[in-house]
Design a protein around this motif. Sequence first.
Motif, PDB file in Angstrom:
ATOM      1  N   LEU A   1       0.821  -1.212   0.000  1.00 12.66           N
ATOM      2  CA  LEU A   1       0.000   0.000   0.000  1.00 12.66           C
ATOM      3  C   LEU A   1       0.856   1.264   0.000  1.00 12.66           C
ATOM      4  N   GLN A   2       2.051   1.185   0.549  1.00 17.81           N
ATOM      5  CA  GLN A   2       2.946   2.335   0.575  1.00 17.81           C
ATOM      6  C   GLN A   2       3.416   2.745  -0.822  1.00 17.81           C
ATOM      7  N   THR A   3       3.221   1.872  -1.806  1.00 13.95           N
ATOM      8  CA  THR A   3       3.560   2.218  -3.195  1.00 13.95           C
ATOM      9  C   THR A   3       2.439   2.979  -3.883  1.00 13.95           C
ATOM     10  N   LEU A   4       1.291   3.095  -3.206  1.00  9.30           N
ATOM     11  CA  LEU A   4       0.133   3.780  -3.771  1.00  9.30           C
ATOM     12  C   LEU A   4      -0.074   5.122  -3.086  1.00  9.30           C
ATOM     13  N   ASP A   5      -0.857   5.972  -3.720  1.00 11.38           N
ATOM     14  CA  ASP A   5      -1.160   7.295  -3.166  1.00 11.38           C
ATOM     15  C   ASP A   5      -2.364   7.184  -2.238  1.00 11.38           C
ATOM     16  N   VAL A   6      -2.153   6.553  -1.082  1.00  9.18           N
ATOM     17  CA  VAL A   6      -3.238   6.341  -0.117  1.00  9.18           C
ATOM     18  C   VAL A   6      -2.750   6.683   1.280  1.00  9.18           C
ATOM     19  N   GLU A   7      -3.713   6.960   2.152  1.00 13.09           N
ATOM     20  CA  GLU A   7      -3.416   7.203   3.563  1.00 13.09           C
ATOM     21  C   GLU A   7      -3.610   5.897   4.323  1.00 13.09           C
ATOM     22  N   ILE A   8      -2.584   5.440   5.044  1.00 12.60           N
ATOM     23  CA  ILE A   8      -2.586   4.102   5.638  1.00 12.60           C
ATOM     24  C   ILE A   8      -2.674   4.199   7.157  1.00 12.60           C
ATOM     25  N   THR A   9      -3.499   3.344   7.739  1.00 10.61           N
ATOM     26  CA  THR A   9      -3.567   3.185   9.189  1.00 10.61           C
ATOM     27  C   THR A   9      -3.352   1.714   9.510  1.00 10.61           C
ATOM     28  N   THR A  10      -2.441   1.425  10.424  1.00  8.26           N
ATOM     29  CA  THR A  10      -2.163   0.044  10.803  1.00  8.26           C
ATOM     30  C   THR A  10      -2.568  -0.194  12.258  1.00  8.26           C
ATOM     31  N   GLY A  11      -2.582  -1.457  12.644  1.00  3.68           N
ATOM     32  CA  GLY A  11      -2.885  -1.807  14.026  1.00  3.68           C
ATOM     33  C   GLY A  11      -4.341  -1.633  14.403  1.00  3.68           C
ATOM     34  N   VAL A  12      -5.237  -1.621  13.423  1.00  6.74           N
ATOM     35  CA  VAL A  12      -6.666  -1.501  13.710  1.00  6.74           C
ATOM     36  C   VAL A  12      -7.176  -2.881  14.151  1.00  6.74           C
ATOM     37  N   ALA A  13      -7.847  -2.926  15.302  1.00  7.03           N
ATOM     38  CA  ALA A  13      -8.297  -4.210  15.855  1.00  7.03           C
ATOM     39  C   ALA A  13      -7.126  -5.190  15.920  1.00  7.03           C
ATOM     40  N   LYS A  14      -6.002  -4.695  16.377  1.00 10.33           N
ATOM     41  CA  LYS A  14      -4.762  -5.436  16.615  1.00 10.33           C
ATOM     42  C   LYS A  14      -3.873  -5.515  15.387  1.00 10.33           C
ATOM     43  N   THR A  15      -4.310  -6.167  14.301  1.00 10.01           N
ATOM     44  CA  THR A  15      -3.429  -6.325  13.136  1.00 10.01           C
ATOM     45  C   THR A  15      -4.039  -5.794  11.851  1.00 10.01           C
ATOM     46  N   GLY A  16      -5.217  -5.196  11.900  1.00 14.30           N
ATOM     47  CA  GLY A  16      -5.881  -4.740  10.688  1.00 14.30           C
ATOM     48  C   GLY A  16      -5.177  -3.572  10.030  1.00 14.30           C
ATOM     49  N   VAL A  17      -5.349  -3.484   8.709  1.00 17.92           N
ATOM     50  CA  VAL A  17      -4.754  -2.403   7.909  1.00 17.92           C
ATOM     51  C   VAL A  17      -5.876  -1.731   7.125  1.00 17.92           C
ATOM     52  N   VAL A  18      -5.895  -0.407   7.158  1.00 16.41           N
ATOM     53  CA  VAL A  18      -6.916   0.364   6.451  1.00 16.41           C
ATOM     54  C   VAL A  18      -6.224   1.431   5.614  1.00 16.41           C
ATOM     55  N   ALA A  19      -6.641   1.562   4.364  1.00 19.03           N
ATOM     56  CA  ALA A  19      -6.079   2.581   3.479  1.00 19.03           C
ATOM     57  C   ALA A  19      -7.206   3.376   2.845  1.00 19.03           C
ATOM     58  N   VAL A  20      -7.010   4.678   2.718  1.00 19.85           N
ATOM     59  CA  VAL A  20      -8.017   5.558   2.118  1.00 19.85           C
ATOM     60  C   VAL A  20      -7.437   6.201   0.869  1.00 19.85           C
ATOM     61  N   LEU A  21      -8.148   6.011  -0.240  1.00 21.92           N
ATOM     62  CA  LEU A  21      -7.811   6.650  -1.510  1.00 21.92           C
ATOM     63  C   LEU A  21      -8.750   7.840  -1.689  1.00 21.92           C
ATOM     64  N   ASP A  22      -8.201   9.032  -1.688  1.00 18.79           N
ATOM     65  CA  ASP A  22      -8.989  10.265  -1.762  1.00 18.79           C
ATOM     66  C   ASP A  22      -8.835  10.855  -3.158  1.00 18.79           C
ATOM     67  N   SER A  23      -9.956  10.961  -3.874  1.00 15.60           N
ATOM     68  CA  SER A  23      -9.903  11.505  -5.229  1.00 15.60           C
ATOM     69  C   SER A  23      -9.684  13.013  -5.236  1.00 15.60           C
ATOM     70  N   GLY A  24      -9.948  13.657  -4.074  1.00 19.14           N
ATOM     71  CA  GLY A  24      -9.861  15.104  -4.018  1.00 19.14           C
ATOM     72  C   GLY A  24     -11.103  15.793  -4.527  1.00 19.14           C
ATOM     73  N   LYS A  25     -12.097  14.995  -4.924  1.00 17.40           N
ATOM     74  CA  LYS A  25     -13.359  15.544  -5.417  1.00 17.40           C
ATOM     75  C   LYS A  25     -14.497  15.052  -4.527  1.00 17.40           C
ATOM     76  N   PRO A  26     -15.580  15.824  -4.409  1.00 20.34           N
ATOM     77  CA  PRO A  26     -16.690  15.391  -3.560  1.00 20.34           C
ATOM     78  C   PRO A  26     -17.361  14.141  -4.111  1.00 20.34           C
ATOM     79  N   GLY A  27     -17.887  13.353  -3.192  1.00 25.14           N
ATOM     80  CA  GLY A  27     -18.553  12.122  -3.597  1.00 25.14           C
ATOM     81  C   GLY A  27     -18.682  11.174  -2.411  1.00 25.14           C
ATOM     82  N   PRO A  28     -19.217  10.004  -2.645  1.00 27.62           N
ATOM     83  CA  PRO A  28     -19.456   9.057  -1.553  1.00 27.62           C
ATOM     84  C   PRO A  28     -18.159   8.423  -1.064  1.00 27.62           C
ATOM     85  N   VAL A  29     -18.254   7.813   0.114  1.00 25.47           N
ATOM     86  CA  VAL A  29     -17.146   7.021   0.661  1.00 25.47           C
ATOM     87  C   VAL A  29     -17.563   5.562   0.561  1.00 25.47           C
ATOM     88  N   ILE A  30     -16.795   4.793  -0.191  1.00 22.60           N
ATOM     89  CA  ILE A  30     -17.106   3.387  -0.444  1.00 22.60           C
ATOM     90  C   ILE A  30     -16.038   2.530   0.217  1.00 22.60           C
TER      91      ILE A  30
END
Length: 431
Positions: free
Chosen positions: A62-91
């Motif tokens: 994920l570090q090779t992508l343009d995303v914001e990464i959070t680790t250690g969620v619920a112990k070992t979970g990984v979450v990444a957010v891809l932000d288009s910079g434009k308004p719209g839904p969160v999927i």
Amino acid sequence: MKRTALGIACLLTTTFAHAAQDINTLIDKVEPQVIDWRHHFHEFPELSNREFETAKYITSFLQTLDVEITTGVAKTGVVAVLDSGKPGPVIALRADMDGLPVPEQNELAYKSTQTAQYNGNTVPVMHACGHDTHMAMLMGTAKVLSQMKDQLHGKVKFIFQPAEEGAPPGEKGGAEIMVKEGVLKNPDVDVIFGLHINANTDIGKVRYTPKGSMAAVDPFKIVIKGKQAHGAYPWKSVDPIVTAAQMVMSLQTIVSRELKLIDAAAVVSVGSIHGGNRSNIIPNEVELIGTIRTLDKDAREHVYEAMQRKVKGIAMSMGAQAELTLPLDYSYPITYNDPQLTAQMLPTLNRTAGKDNVLLSNPVTGAEDFSFYQEQVPGLFLWLGGKPLDVSEKDSPAHHTPEFFVDDKGMKLGVELLTNMTLDYMNSAKR
């Protein structure tokens, strides 16, 4: 220049065709990587809440992508957010990470030989349910959508979740904890999509079920206390074994005589009975352990009430005492596919897989903790074909077995589905 309605329609069709062609090209290019990632995960599985190296591998990618990464969620979970910079839904898109304490018996170049500690014992570990493919497909989707960032509207949240199979005894884990730790917040998720590869469905096919897709699961324990006596003099006892026998039979009538089964199926199963240690002693106590599966919220509430009523009433009629613990140690809600979202995404499924390959399926009484996300936001959970076409359904090994196998060729459709559902939902929200 004046444009006719027909001309505009042709222009839109041509534009859509070019966009689809671009997506297909990106997915074709990422497919070999998806297969490599899957092989890596399969060769190096980790048990629930112990997915430390798995999380590091995902994070490194994920570090090779343009995303914001959070680790250690619920112990070992990984979450990444891809932000288009434009308004719209969160999927949100979700994949589970954990393997199982199962010894692999497949002869594969990437066969697992890993072991781990579980309940104080050294056990073999295998991806015997396809979570290795889920992670690989979500990574592939993340790469494709990142390359299409300028075409997105809104945000995409990629959720790599630990402990779907259940946390070790004495621990918490999985989707329930991820939700409690705010995985659907900041940014707030509008909808969530997930899929599960299936060893009994042909590659190239996808199955869906509106409303209740997989059952709620509610384990229970009943402790019956009577009065111990010699087996030759049963009139001196309050027999918890006879009481337990009556309870086991009576609990079956909750489903067979109290629920409207033409609306939704349900199951009450007693899986364990413990009591006594000699043939000529009526024991003082018997313990029953079992599980409840329901596909309808009203049916679930009815079973809860009926369990209390029957346990209390039968114990009282026998002069015994009984304590019901429900739920016992964990509980999953119904995996409920939002009907409106399912209908909205059906054209996407048909276009992606081909209408003949999209199968409306009956619900199943297995459970999935994807349901915890669906309690909070509308969600759609799909079954993806993983069975080789030259293997019959009856010869395809079941999930959670040492022979479990799914074909790499099934994963490309998974990436296509996750990508197209994301784009189509974004575009519909934009309109």
